[in-house]
Structures are given as C-alpha cells and as structure tokens.
Scaffold this motif. Structure first.
Motif, PDB file in Angstrom:
ATOM      1  N   VAL A   1     -51.062  43.321 -85.759  1.00  0.00           N
ATOM      2  CA  VAL A   1     -51.238  43.883 -84.286  1.00  0.00           C
ATOM      3  C   VAL A   1     -50.091  43.912 -83.452  1.00  0.00           C
ATOM      4  CG1 VAL A   1     -52.405  43.685 -82.115  1.00  0.00           C
ATOM      5  CG2 VAL A   1     -53.547  43.564 -84.103  1.00  0.00           C
ATOM      6  N   VAL A   2     -49.262  42.557 -83.538  1.00  0.00           N
ATOM      7  CA  VAL A   2     -48.353  42.304 -82.630  1.00  0.00           C
ATOM      8  C   VAL A   2     -47.002  43.273 -83.168  1.00  0.00           C
ATOM      9  CG1 VAL A   2     -46.390  40.762 -81.749  1.00  0.00           C
ATOM     10  CG2 VAL A   2     -48.960  40.350 -81.913  1.00  0.00           C
ATOM     11  N   ALA A   3     -46.858  43.419 -84.359  1.00  0.00           N
ATOM     12  CA  ALA A   3     -45.563  44.141 -85.115  1.00  0.00           C
ATOM     13  C   ALA A   3     -45.843  45.769 -84.711  1.00  0.00           C
ATOM     14  CB  ALA A   3     -45.693  44.086 -86.651  1.00  0.00           C
ATOM     15  N   ALA A   4     -47.312  46.181 -84.684  1.00  0.00           N
ATOM     16  CA  ALA A   4     -47.376  47.521 -84.570  1.00  0.00           C
ATOM     17  C   ALA A   4     -47.117  47.859 -83.043  1.00  0.00           C
ATOM     18  CB  ALA A   4     -48.874  47.833 -84.693  1.00  0.00           C
ATOM     19  N   GLN A   5     -47.348  46.857 -82.229  1.00  0.00           N
ATOM     20  CA  GLN A   5     -47.161  47.291 -80.558  1.00  0.00           C
ATOM     21  C   GLN A   5     -45.495  47.201 -80.369  1.00  0.00           C
ATOM     22  OE1 GLN A   5     -50.074  47.952 -79.379  1.00  0.00           O
ATOM     23  NE2 GLN A   5     -50.708  47.248 -81.364  1.00  0.00           N
TER      24      GLN A   5
ATOM     25  N   HIS B   1     -40.217  49.861 -79.363  1.00  0.00           N
ATOM     26  CA  HIS B   1     -38.997  49.969 -79.886  1.00  0.00           C
ATOM     27  C   HIS B   1     -38.692  51.772 -79.762  1.00  0.00           C
ATOM     28  CE1 HIS B   1     -35.292  50.520 -82.147  1.00  0.00           C
ATOM     29  NE2 HIS B   1     -36.062  51.343 -83.254  1.00  0.00           N
ATOM     30  N   HIS B   2     -39.636  52.406 -80.467  1.00  0.00           N
ATOM     31  CA  HIS B   2     -39.362  53.851 -80.237  1.00  0.00           C
ATOM     32  C   HIS B   2     -39.328  54.368 -78.660  1.00  0.00           C
ATOM     33  CE1 HIS B   2     -40.779  54.025 -84.514  1.00  0.00           C
ATOM     34  NE2 HIS B   2     -39.319  54.111 -84.411  1.00  0.00           N
ATOM     35  N   LEU B   3     -40.180  53.870 -77.711  1.00  0.00           N
ATOM     36  CA  LEU B   3     -40.202  54.193 -76.254  1.00  0.00           C
ATOM     37  C   LEU B   3     -38.638  54.034 -76.004  1.00  0.00           C
ATOM     38  CD1 LEU B   3     -43.660  52.946 -75.154  1.00  0.00           C
ATOM     39  CD2 LEU B   3     -43.091  55.593 -75.053  1.00  0.00           C
ATOM     40  N   SER B   4     -38.105  52.906 -76.235  1.00  0.00           N
ATOM     41  CA  SER B   4     -36.709  52.337 -75.906  1.00  0.00           C
ATOM     42  C   SER B   4     -35.881  53.139 -76.476  1.00  0.00           C
ATOM     43  CB  SER B   4     -36.709  50.947 -75.933  1.00  0.00           C
ATOM     44  OG  SER B   4     -36.392  50.660 -77.181  1.00  0.00           O
ATOM     45  N   ALA B   5     -35.866  53.990 -77.336  1.00  0.00           N
ATOM     46  CA  ALA B   5     -34.743  54.365 -78.320  1.00  0.00           C
ATOM     47  C   ALA B   5     -34.409  55.904 -78.281  1.00  0.00           C
ATOM     48  CB  ALA B   5     -35.204  53.951 -79.765  1.00  0.00           C
ATOM     49  N   TYR B   6     -35.539  56.579 -77.603  1.00  0.00           N
ATOM     50  CA  TYR B   6     -35.266  58.297 -77.650  1.00  0.00           C
ATOM     51  C   TYR B   6     -35.271  58.876 -76.325  1.00  0.00           C
ATOM     52  CZ  TYR B   6     -36.433  57.632 -82.696  1.00  0.00           C
ATOM     53  OH  TYR B   6     -36.405  57.406 -83.916  1.00  0.00           O
ATOM     54  N   GLY B   7     -34.295  59.735 -76.022  1.00  0.00           N
ATOM     55  CA  GLY B   7     -34.248  60.643 -74.832  1.00  0.00           C
ATOM     56  C   GLY B   7     -34.088  60.173 -73.514  1.00  0.00           C
TER      57      GLY B   7
ATOM     58  N   LEU C   1     -35.821  45.389 -76.791  1.00  0.00           N
ATOM     59  CA  LEU C   1     -36.798  46.429 -77.502  1.00  0.00           C
ATOM     60  C   LEU C   1     -35.791  47.148 -78.164  1.00  0.00           C
ATOM     61  CD1 LEU C   1     -39.251  47.533 -74.300  1.00  0.00           C
ATOM     62  CD2 LEU C   1     -39.691  45.916 -76.390  1.00  0.00           C
ATOM     63  N   TYR C   2     -34.929  47.603 -77.956  1.00  0.00           N
ATOM     64  CA  TYR C   2     -34.038  48.421 -78.882  1.00  0.00           C
ATOM     65  C   TYR C   2     -33.537  47.815 -80.097  1.00  0.00           C
ATOM     66  CZ  TYR C   2     -30.804  51.828 -80.740  1.00  0.00           C
ATOM     67  OH  TYR C   2     -30.032  52.657 -81.822  1.00  0.00           O
ATOM     68  N   ASP C   3     -32.877  46.535 -79.640  1.00  0.00           N
ATOM     69  CA  ASP C   3     -32.189  45.819 -80.779  1.00  0.00           C
ATOM     70  C   ASP C   3     -33.000  45.002 -81.761  1.00  0.00           C
ATOM     71  OD1 ASP C   3     -29.559  46.894 -80.289  1.00  0.00           O
ATOM     72  OD2 ASP C   3     -29.294  45.250 -78.875  1.00  0.00           O
TER      73      ASP C   3
ATOM     74  N   LYS D   1     -37.007  45.058 -85.666  1.00  0.00           N
ATOM     75  CA  LYS D   1     -36.958  43.950 -86.715  1.00  0.00           C
ATOM     76  C   LYS D   1     -38.501  43.738 -87.282  1.00  0.00           C
ATOM     77  CE  LYS D   1     -32.730  42.430 -85.309  1.00  0.00           C
ATOM     78  NZ  LYS D   1     -32.105  41.093 -84.298  1.00  0.00           N
ATOM     79  N   ALA D   2     -39.651  44.138 -86.367  1.00  0.00           N
ATOM     80  CA  ALA D   2     -40.958  43.739 -86.571  1.00  0.00           C
ATOM     81  C   ALA D   2     -41.327  44.373 -87.825  1.00  0.00           C
ATOM     82  CB  ALA D   2     -41.892  44.601 -85.687  1.00  0.00           C
TER      83      ALA D   2
END
Length: 346
Positions: A14-18, A23-29, A46-48, A52-53
C-alpha cells in the motif's frame, strides 16, 4: 479455504503504491514544475526517493513467489506457471494502456510534448503486449510499463530455476539446488549486473532484490538466523562494492520480512480481522490496479494546468486531487476489469 494475509506485506504494498503515484506526479510536465516551484524540498524528495519504492515491490514479489522453488517443475508445469503469470499481468495492463492512450489523445492539445502519445502503431502495441517494449526500445505508452515486463521476467526466471533444479537433481535435493541457483544469480546481480544500467531491461538486473525477497520467505520455514545472516551477507557485500540506496532499501525490507515472517507466522485465518487489517488488505489487493491506472490522472492534472493557468498556484491541490481520483479509479478498475479478467483467464 480463506487465504492467510500477511499484514506487513499488505502495508508495504500500500505504501509503495502511493509513493509511486506521487513520484510520477512530481516527475512529469508543468505540474511537476509547479510542485517544485512551490515546495522544492518535498518535490525533490518525491522525485529522487519515492521512486525507490519499486524496490519494495521487487522484494515483496520475491517473497510471495518463493513457493515456486518448492515445486517439482517439468516442461509442462513451467509453461503453465509462465502462462498463468502472463494472464495475470497482461490483460489488465493492455486495458490500462488503452485508457492512458485514450486520455493522451483526448487531452493532446493541452499536453506538453513529453506527455503526448509518442506512437499508437500496431508495432508499439505488439511490443507492449509481448512485454518487449524496453528490449526493442519502443517508447512506453504509460509510466511504469517497464515494471510489468520485469515482473513477468522475474517470475519466468524463478520458474526456470525450479525446472532446472528438477532436471539436475533428485527430488529430496531439488529445493536446495533451486535455492543455490537463485543465490548465485542474485549474487551476480547485486555484485555486478545491477551496477550496469544498460542491463535494466532484463530481469538479471533486478533479480538481486527479488532474490532477497525469496530468501526472506525461507525464514517462514525455519532457520531464521541462518537466512537473515545470508541476506545480510549478500546485501552488505553488494553495498561494500558500491553503495546504492535502492539496494540498501531492498536489504532493509528483506530483513524486516524475514524477521516478521518468523516471529509472526500465521496460524489459522482470522474470521473477522480488525478494520485496519481489512483496509490494508483491500489497498494491497488494488495496488496493481493503482499502479496501472494512475498515469491518466497525471495527464489530466497537467492538462488542467495548461487549460486553466490560474490552477498553477494550487498545484499541490491539483496533485492531491489526482491522487485521490486515482484511488477511486483503481478501485473501479480492480472491481470491473482486473478481477473479472483474472477469474475468466486464470
């Protein structure tokens, strides 16, 4: 028979999925740019670090799949195991890719070039369906598509080791042989292959972390101290050669699982587990659905900022809305797509 739950495994999933979603919200566009501008330290973490999750999923995946090594696996059984994993992973994966491609197409005019659909050709879809998109260097339709291919490769590799051990030795030594082969591959990965980024389209790059999860599962069968020592020895040797945060995380999760699995070995299933455990189980059961379906919400958040620039000042609210919406979409996807497909195709 009601399957026995592992609450720690559920919590880790659960934690890894969140973390992967954030991470993806912080990584694109432009959404990523706005998050960094408003809270650089949080966005940077969040990005760096949230990405790693993935190592948690690798270790937990090995922990849950370890029973494969116990089996007698002939050629027919090997094909059956590989086919089962493919049917479990790929049909919902393709549906989720269609959802991502459709979202990218509808929102095309508001998406930055890095978020637009690179290709919708038959070849692109065939590469994804065969889980070869990274191998043949086809741009991924959605973020995280690489992990589905690696998960399949790792399960096939584990089944292949069980088959090889079945062929090479007597039944009473089969499990030991399979474990020895796995330890050899995991050691080669952690000590050498995992340090070569060009190998990351292949299971051998990741089998070190996955193998640590398999070894952690052996603690449920006794000799806890010996297995923990083996896990620590392999992990410390790998980190001594080259420190990698992701491998340190894998080692930590594997030791935690090994210790927990022995000290809290499940007995009979609980007829009505506490609410927290039920929530963790529900979240864990939907972690794959969340992993598959959150990317269209990332696209939608970025399109919203392009369509309504005033929302840029509320980027964290937009990201949070996307995260919550992703949880709802994952619940619906699991109920009406993933689970029906699994029941039909298993």
């Amino acid at each position: 028979m009601t399957p026995v739950r592992h609450p720690l495994v559920d919590a880790l999933k659960v934690v890894a999925a969140q973390l992967i979603v954030w991470h993806h919200l912080s990584a694109y566009g432009p959404l990523s740019d706005a998050l960094w501008a408003q809270a650089p330290a949080t966005a940077d973490w969040l990005y760096d670090h949230a990405r790693k999750a993935v190592q948690v999923f690798l270790v937990v995946g090995g922990f849950l799949a370890a029973g494969t090594l116990v089996q007698a696996v002939d050629g027919r059984r090997f094909l059956s195991l590989v086919g089962q994993r493919y049917r479990r992973l790929v049909p919902p994966f393709l549906v989720a890719l269609a959802l991502a491609a459709g979202t990218a197409t509808v929102l095309h005019r508001w998406l930055s070039p890095d978020l637009q659909l690179a290709s919708g050709s038959v070849g692109t879809w065939l590469a994804h369906a065969l889980l070869l998109h990274d191998v043949v260097d086809v741009p991924a339709i959605a973020a995280g598509a690489w992990y589905v291919a690696i998960d399949f490769q790792l399960h096939a590799l584990l089944a292949g080791l069980a088959w090889l051990a079945t062929r090479l030795t007597r039944p009473e030594r089969r499990h030991g042989m399979a474990l020895a082969l796995l330890i050899g591959l995991a050691g080669a990965s952690l000590l050498h292959v995992n340090r070569l980024p060009e190998w990351d389209p292949w299971a051998l790059y990741f089998v070190g972390s996955y193998g640590l999860g398999v070894l952690a599962a052996q603690a449920t069968r006794g000799h806890r101290a010996a297995w923990v020592a083996a896990i620590v020895a392999i992990g410390v040797a790998a980190l001594a050669i080259e420190w990698r945060d992701r491998i340190a995380l894998s080692l930590t999760v594997a030791v935690l699982l090994a210790a927990w699995a022995t000290q809290h070995a499940p007995a009979s299933p609980i007829a009505q587990p506490p609410l927290l455990l039920r929530l963790l189980a529900a979240g864990a059961d939907r972690s794959y659905a969340l992993f598959l379906t959150h990317y269209p919400l990332v696209l939608a958040g970025n399109a919203a900022l392009a369509r309504w620039p005033d929302l840029t000042a509320h980027a964290w609210g937009v990201a949070g809305t996307g995260w919550v919406a992703g949880l709802v979409v994952a619940w619906a996807f699991a109920r009406w797509v993933e689970q029906p497909l699994y029941r039909r195709l298993r």
